[in-house]
Design an enzyme around this catalytic site. Structure first.
Site, PDB file in Angstrom:
ATOM      1  N   CYS A   1      35.471  79.166  14.591  1.00  0.00           N
ATOM      2  CA  CYS A   1      35.521  80.321  15.472  1.00  0.00           C
ATOM      3  C   CYS A   1      35.002  81.536  14.702  1.00  0.00           C
ATOM      4  CB  CYS A   1      36.955  80.570  15.946  1.00  0.00           C
ATOM      5  SG  CYS A   1      37.153  82.107  16.874  1.00  0.00           S
TER       6      CYS A   1
ATOM      7  N   HIS B   1      22.002  72.093   4.440  1.00  0.00           N
ATOM      8  CA  HIS B   1      21.889  72.725   5.756  1.00  0.00           C
ATOM      9  C   HIS B   1      23.161  72.611   6.582  1.00  0.00           C
ATOM     10  CE1 HIS B   1      17.181  72.640   5.722  1.00  0.00           C
ATOM     11  NE2 HIS B   1      17.706  73.470   4.851  1.00  0.00           N
TER      12      HIS B   1
END
Length: 215
Positions: free
Chosen positions: A103, A95
């Site tokens: 970004c 996960h």
């Protein structure tokens, strides 16, 4: 375990019983992140970032056993990076991790502290784009390479230790179906769906148990 091919699978089930305007499962979804980023990051910073967290004895033992050649890999649904902090090298984070942030516009990397200290929505210092945690949100798929490597480790393992999970989170829990080894061990405080197939079931805290084990 005398085998040199042991794989440890662990996870944290559930989210947080906190009062927000939306349920946690909604907040940490891709749709919510895109459309209500202020509320997403308010929850994310308050409830999913734990900079004070430190490895417990289970993390440390697994790192020690890997160094000694007993453990091949740790497969985890945790996103806290504690296995690496303890010294484990082959850690497959199904996960993702709160320690990696990118970004969305230029791909610049940012650490957890940058996101935690940002006012409101964290933005890129280079291009001004929104920063996204490298964490798998609801509605997002798991990383194919991580899944493939996890399957390879589980399928080739002699011993699979499942620890600290009730195995209710899919598709990650389904990876255990690939295990064809000799011994399946389940360590959890409560009953799991795999108990009936396990060679050894221990209902106890992983940290407490691992503290008492020496190889």
């Amino acid at each position: 375990a005398n085998s040199s091919n042991v794989v440890f699978f662990c996870s944290v089930d559930g989210l947080y019983n906190q009062e927000y305007d939306y349920p946690p499962e909604t907040i940490i979804s891709h749709t919510f992140f895109m459309h209500k980023p202020e509320e997403f990051f308010r929850f994310y910073k308050n409830k999913m970032l734990m900079p004070e967290a430190r490895p417990n004895m289970a993390h440390k033992r697994l790192a020690q056993w890997e160094e000694q050649g007993h453990v091949r890999a740790v497969i985890t649904q945790n996103i806290d990076g504690l296995h690496q902090m303890a010294g484990s090298k082959e850690v497959l984070e199904l996960h993702g991790s709160v320690h990696r942030n990118y970004c969305m516009e230029c791909g610049e990397f940012y650490d957890m502290e940058y996101v935690r200290n940002a006012q409101g929505i964290p933005v890129c210092s280079k291009c001004g784009g929104r920063i996204k945690p490298d964490v798998v949100l609801y509605e997002e798929g798991l990383d194919g390479d991580i899944i493939s490597r996890s399957i390879q480790h589980i399928a080739s393992a002699d011993v699979l230790i499942i620890g600290g999970t009730s195995l209710v989170v899919y598709p990650a829990a389904g990876l255990i179906d690939y295990f064809q080894g000799d011994h399946l061990v389940v360590v959890n405080k409560s009953v799991t769906s795999r108990d009936k197939n396990a060679d050894l079931v221990i209902q106890d805290s992983i940290g407490k148990l691992f503290e008492s084990i020496e190889i």
